[in-house]
Design an enzyme around this catalytic site. Structure first.
Site, mmCIF file in Angstrom:
data_model
loop_
_atom_site.group_PDB
_atom_site.id
_atom_site.type_symbol
_atom_site.label_atom_id
_atom_site.label_comp_id
_atom_site.label_asym_id
_atom_site.label_seq_id
_atom_site.Cartn_x
_atom_site.Cartn_y
_atom_site.Cartn_z
ATOM 1 N N LYS A 1 0.842 -1.204 0.000
ATOM 2 C CA LYS A 1 0.000 0.000 0.000
ATOM 3 C C LYS A 1 0.875 1.251 0.000
ATOM 4 O O LYS A 1 1.989 1.265 0.527
ATOM 5 C CB LYS A 1 -0.938 0.008 1.204
ATOM 6 C CG LYS A 1 -0.221 0.002 2.546
ATOM 7 C CD LYS A 1 -1.177 -0.009 3.713
ATOM 8 C CE LYS A 1 -0.436 0.033 5.043
ATOM 9 N NZ LYS A 1 0.358 1.234 5.254
ATOM 10 N N LYS B 1 1.155 -0.494 9.811
ATOM 11 C CA LYS B 1 2.272 0.108 9.077
ATOM 12 C C LYS B 1 1.999 1.602 8.867
ATOM 13 O O LYS B 1 0.855 2.040 8.862
ATOM 14 C CB LYS B 1 2.460 -0.591 7.726
ATOM 15 C CG LYS B 1 2.777 -2.086 7.831
ATOM 16 C CD LYS B 1 4.165 -2.333 8.387
ATOM 17 C CE LYS B 1 4.513 -3.813 8.437
ATOM 18 N NZ LYS B 1 3.954 -4.505 9.603
ATOM 19 N N ASP B 2 3.073 2.361 8.662
ATOM 20 C CA ASP B 2 2.971 3.807 8.490
ATOM 21 C C ASP B 2 2.016 4.173 7.357
ATOM 22 O O ASP B 2 1.896 3.446 6.370
ATOM 23 C CB ASP B 2 4.349 4.394 8.167
ATOM 24 C CG ASP B 2 5.345 4.153 9.282
ATOM 25 O OD1 ASP B 2 5.840 3.017 9.399
ATOM 26 O OD2 ASP B 2 5.616 5.093 10.040
ATOM 27 N N LYS B 3 1.355 5.332 7.512
ATOM 28 C CA LYS B 3 0.441 5.802 6.476
ATOM 29 C C LYS B 3 1.217 6.440 5.323
ATOM 30 O O LYS B 3 1.129 5.974 4.192
ATOM 31 C CB LYS B 3 -0.561 6.806 7.055
ATOM 32 C CG LYS B 3 -1.499 7.359 5.984
ATOM 33 C CD LYS B 3 -2.415 8.440 6.498
ATOM 34 C CE LYS B 3 -3.247 8.994 5.339
ATOM 35 N NZ LYS B 3 -4.122 10.103 5.750
ATOM 36 N N GLN C 1 3.725 7.897 15.385
ATOM 37 C CA GLN C 1 2.620 7.110 14.833
ATOM 38 C C GLN C 1 1.666 6.641 15.939
ATOM 39 O O GLN C 1 0.467 6.498 15.712
ATOM 40 C CB GLN C 1 3.140 5.892 14.070
ATOM 41 C CG GLN C 1 4.053 6.227 12.911
ATOM 42 C CD GLN C 1 5.512 6.244 13.295
ATOM 43 O OE1 GLN C 1 5.893 6.693 14.378
ATOM 44 N NE2 GLN C 1 6.362 5.755 12.407
#
Length: 395
Positions: A68, A97-99, A183
């Site tokens: 993604k 997971k990080d955006k 985060q």
């Protein structure tokens, strides 16, 4: 340093390289390493494509690699489940997971077929590496992640940058403070811990107010205007729902409940998926933990020790216990507050976390005028932004 999330001191003495991260999602690549130590890459090679075409014996769960770009994990899962016409509860994953990044991770889908998943068409999402399994993927079932990070806008000569990275690495091998990164608190709006504290204190309206009305310059203008309207017209839920954009999915769930049940703030919070709700309390625990580590750094702690993640059963002992007690006094919070009688599902008994973490397989991929690319592996629950904060000393 980032005092708003409890990070008040640097641990390392290496000279900073400065710079900027995340100019583009591709500057921050996160590739999951599963519990069997398999690396799940963001690319899709011809051999992978060929293997995905081979027939496979169907089992209870379909395992898939989710790649993604510029999505957080929960939003990606929500979009996938919507296209498949299934509950998002049927999709399992090992970690968020990080955006604002390009990331890969394994997910499992209950009672799904490869042909069904191939029909999913979402911009900036790729599903690949199909296999069937008897068991789902559960939270925490991973080794860690490999990070490939591009740092740009560095105003030092390349040889100086390389020397400073190597100086930092000599210190990092001895351990870095295991701070929770931004985060955990919210990358656009660092408010998760503030919402969590209000819940612990039993101020559920206050928790909802922070969630709905706190603004940030990192948000779009439409989002900010909707929040400002509600802050100035608190309780006008029917007008608020018209103004809150559809992308504010969580906030709209809360407002929709308040339209039906005007003062039921506990019920409104319960409209938020439990996994996200729990993140508010986790974030406040993380804030207390970060403040504890900051004080330990100030006092000169250098050995790796276990540090409490506070809850109602936490035993506070020794010097670290004294540090935590003083922080709780300043915060006007007690351990008993972590038992939330009105929302028992939000209660936490407590746990612990290491003071230090140790980066693995650190590589300097490239250093040239104005930028550097580095790569490293971190175990699960460790934050790349913590390492970068110590290296760059400006985030």
């Amino acid at each position: 340093m980032n005092p708003e999330i409890g990070i008040q001191y640097f641990y390392t003495s290496s000279k900073p390289i400065g710079g900027v991260i995340k100019e583009r999602p591709e500057d921050f690549i996160v590739e999951e390493i599963d519990r069997h130590l398999r690396l799940h890459r963001i690319g899709y090679s011809p051999i992978e494509k060929f293997l995905d075409l081979l027939p496979k014996r169907r089992k209870t769960y379909l395992h898939v690699t989710l790649v993604k770009r510029n999505y957080d994990t929960l939003r990606a899962i929500r979009m996938i489940s919507k296209q498949l016409g299934i509950s998002r509860k049927r999709i399992g994953y090992a970690g968020n997971k990080d955006k604002f990044a390009l990331t890969s991770q394994r997910i499992s889908i209950y009672q799904a077929t490869i042909s069904q998943v191939r029909q999913v068409r979402l911009k900036e999402i790729l599903l690949k590496n199909f296999s069937y399994a008897d068991d789902p993927i559960r939270i925490g079932e991973l080794y860690g992640n490999r990070f490939t990070i591009r740092i740009s806008q560095i105003f030092l000569e390349p040889e100086v940058v390389k020397a400073r990275i190597e100086e930092f690495l000599r210190e990092a091998r001895m351990g870095l403070p295991n701070f929770f990164g931004i985060q955990r608190f919210g990358e656009q709006r660092a408010i998760n811990h503030l919402v969590g504290k209000k819940i612990l204190l039993g101020d559920f309206e206050g928790a909802v107010k922070i969630l709905l009305t706190s603004t940030s310059e990192l948000e779009g203008e439409e989002n900010r205007e909707a929040r400002l309207f509600l802050a100035q017209n608190w309780g006008d839920w029917k007008e608020a729902i018209k103004r809150f954009p559809k992308e504010l999915h969580i906030e709209r769930l809360v407002v929709e409940h308040l339209i039906r049940s005007r003062n039921d703030f506990i019920g409104a919070l319960r409209r938020i998926p439990k996994q996200i709700r729990l993140m508010f309390i986790n974030a406040y625990q993380s804030y207390i933990f970060n403040l504890t580590l900051s004080e330990m750094i100030r006092r000169g702690f250098r050995e790796n020790v276990s540090v409490p993640l506070v809850g109602f059963n936490t035993k506070l002992e020794g010097e670290i216990g004294e540090i935590v007690e003083e922080i709780l006094r300043r915060e006007k919070i007690t351990l008993e507050n972590f038992k939330v009688e009105s929302m028992p599902e939000m209660s936490f008994s407590g746990s612990s976390r290491d003071y230090l973490f140790f980066p693995e397989k650190f590589k300097i991929i490239k250093v040239k005028k104005g930028e550097a690319v580095i790569q490293f592996v971190l175990r699960k629950a460790c934050y790349a932004t913590t390492l970068l904060n110590e290296l760059m000393k400006n985030i």
